[in-house]
Scaffold this motif. Structure first.
Motif, PDB file in Angstrom:
ATOM      1  N   ALA A   1     -31.130  43.311  20.035  1.00 19.44           N
ATOM      2  CA  ALA A   1     -31.127  41.972  19.427  1.00 19.44           C
ATOM      3  C   ALA A   1     -32.211  41.071  20.001  1.00 19.44           C
ATOM      4  N   GLU A   2     -33.144  41.617  20.789  1.00 18.02           N
ATOM      5  CA  GLU A   2     -34.097  40.777  21.514  1.00 18.02           C
ATOM      6  C   GLU A   2     -35.029  39.982  20.608  1.00 18.02           C
ATOM      7  N   ASP A   3     -35.509  40.580  19.508  1.00 20.82           N
ATOM      8  CA  ASP A   3     -36.525  39.920  18.690  1.00 20.82           C
ATOM      9  C   ASP A   3     -36.047  38.609  18.063  1.00 20.82           C
ATOM     10  N   ASP A   4     -34.867  38.620  17.462  1.00 25.40           N
ATOM     11  CA  ASP A   4     -34.372  37.418  16.790  1.00 25.40           C
ATOM     12  C   ASP A   4     -32.951  37.064  17.214  1.00 25.40           C
ATOM     13  N   ASN A   5     -32.539  37.618  18.364  1.00 18.07           N
ATOM     14  CA  ASN A   5     -31.199  37.345  18.903  1.00 18.07           C
ATOM     15  C   ASN A   5     -30.112  37.719  17.906  1.00 18.07           C
ATOM     16  N   LYS A   6     -30.371  38.782  17.137  1.00 20.97           N
ATOM     17  CA  LYS A   6     -29.417  39.184  16.112  1.00 20.97           C
ATOM     18  C   LYS A   6     -29.352  40.707  16.049  1.00 20.97           C
TER      19      LYS A   6
ATOM     20  N   THR B   1     -27.539  43.851  13.750  1.00 22.92           N
ATOM     21  CA  THR B   1     -26.835  44.133  12.502  1.00 22.92           C
ATOM     22  C   THR B   1     -26.463  45.613  12.448  1.00 22.92           C
TER      23      THR B   1
ATOM     24  N   ARG C   1     -29.424  47.752  11.640  1.00 19.23           N
ATOM     25  CA  ARG C   1     -30.270  48.165  12.767  1.00 19.23           C
ATOM     26  C   ARG C   1     -29.640  49.327  13.533  1.00 19.23           C
TER      27      ARG C   1
END
Length: 391
Positions: free
Chosen positions: A266-271, A273, A276
């Motif tokens: 989740a590092e790139d956009d703190n999300k 899913t 992913r």
């Protein structure tokens, strides 16, 4: 009374690796000492001085008469500088408490027969069960005892045997085998409720074998294509958060490796899913698991044997299947996020995922009931919905 002791070869192949263990059972958990072992340890010439500080009397029961005092690092007070047990070294295995003498060995009784197994919460046990060759050769020995037992219903015997056959059917994807088991459990539940004769289980099993052989079972599986990505993500995060509330020290650092892998995704956009996670499963995990194609077949065979599926935690057959699917789903997610984080999966990573999950799972009271409530809230109520956890 002549009965049997059934022992798979993974039990006889297992050997404790002591101080080399990645997650030693001599650290970070409550080690109970039975009354007899407590008294003998205090009376032993070479141990009595150490025992005065390393043991604390609790007197909860004959089996939990005392408890080992852990040091600041969470280690058993009887470990020496080489992380070896001083009780074993100075007095031999005979003086070990029941807990220390048997773990990770476990067993269950069925129809008066004793079935031996190992707990996946031990890394070396997990490695033996999941990876060692010839781990599932069984031996049967005659034993005598006069213990009373409750006979297993015929529907449970048939469902247990047929489930294993469906899961281990050669050249069949494990997802198709699980689909077949789910269908079989619907029939089994009707038999258990007295709605059908037990022969209906035999008939359904044969139908499922035929469906697998002619390719229609594959069509059934591909037909379960409901969009449940949001619910699956909620299920994963809810269970992971719940497991994070475990207070036990043992295995915590290894559990944190799973958490770190999840956070890294989740590092790139703190999300994060389910898309992913599924992509990581396809791109990273599956290629890495090519060398271990029987991994989940072995795991599910062990699962059925060890838990005596479908008679699990007083659940109905359909409920037991839903819990099995959730366990499968969580492990696949663990392997996916770890593979994405490590850019592949070593044997160490594979064992970590299975062992960490089962260590935390077994320390959660009412785990099955919580899982079922969670699945109900996520609308994974019917077979079509629960099978989407496989995709």
């Amino acid at each position: 009374m002549e009965k049997s002791l059934i022992r798979p070869s993974f039990v006889t192949q297992f050997s404790c690796i002591g101080g080399e263990c990645e997650d030693s059972c001599c650290y970070g958990w409550n080690i109970h000492i039975d009354k007899q072992s407590y008294k003998k340890t205090l009376a032993h010439e070479d141990l009595k001085s150490l025992a005065q500080t390393a043991l604390r009397k609790v007197k909860k029961s004959q089996q939990q008469w005392a408890q080992v005092v852990l040091d600041a690092k969470g280690a058993c007070g009887f470990l020496d500088a080489n992380q070896l047990c001083q009780i074993h070294a100075k007095a031999g295995e005979a003086l070990l408490s029941h807990t220390c003498k048997t773990y990770p060995r476990v067993s269950h009784m069925k129809d008066g027969d004793r079935y031996e197994s190992l707990s996946l919460s031990c890394p070396e046990a997990a490695r033996t069960i999941l990876l060692k060759p010839d781990a599932f050769q069984f031996e049967r020995m005659s034993v005598s005892h006069n213990k009373a037992f409750k006979a297993t219903p015929i529907w449970a015997k048939k469902a247990h045997d047929y489930t294993i056959q469906l899961l281990l059917k050669p050249a069949q994807p494990i997802e198709h085998g699980l689909t077949a088991v789910g269908i079989l459990m619907k029939t089994t539940e009707r038999v258990a409720n007295g709605e059908l004769e037990s022969s209906a289980i035999d008939d359904m099993f044969q139908q499922l074998v035929n469906l697998s052989d002619n390719g229609q079972l594959k069509q059934h599986f591909e037909g379960f294509n409901k969009d449940t990505e949001t619910q699956k993500m909620q299920a994963f995060t809810s269970i992971q958060l719940w497991l994070n509330t475990n207070k036990i020290g043992r295995g915590r650092s290894r559990f944190e490796q799973i958490n770190q892998a999840i956070c890294a995704m989740a590092e790139d956009d703190n999300k994060i899913t389910m898309g992913r996670i599924n992509q990581a499963w396809q791109d990273e995990a599956l290629p890495a698991l090519a060398a271990h194609q029987a991994l989940f077949s072995r795991y599910l065979f062990y699962y059925c044997y060890d838990m005596n599926f479908p008679q699990v935690d007083k659940l109905t057959p359909s409920q037991a299947f839903r819990v099995m699917l959730l366990d499968f789903f969580m492990l696949r997610c663990y392997l996916a996020v770890m593979a994405a984080h490590k850019k592949g999966l070593s044997e160490h990573d594979i064992i970590l995922c299975f062992q960490v999950y089962h260590t935390n799972r077994q320390h959660k009271a009412n785990y099955s009931n919580y899982v079922l409530q969670l699945l109900d809230r996520g609308q994974f109520e019917d077979l079509a919905s629960i099978l989407t956890l496989l995709s």
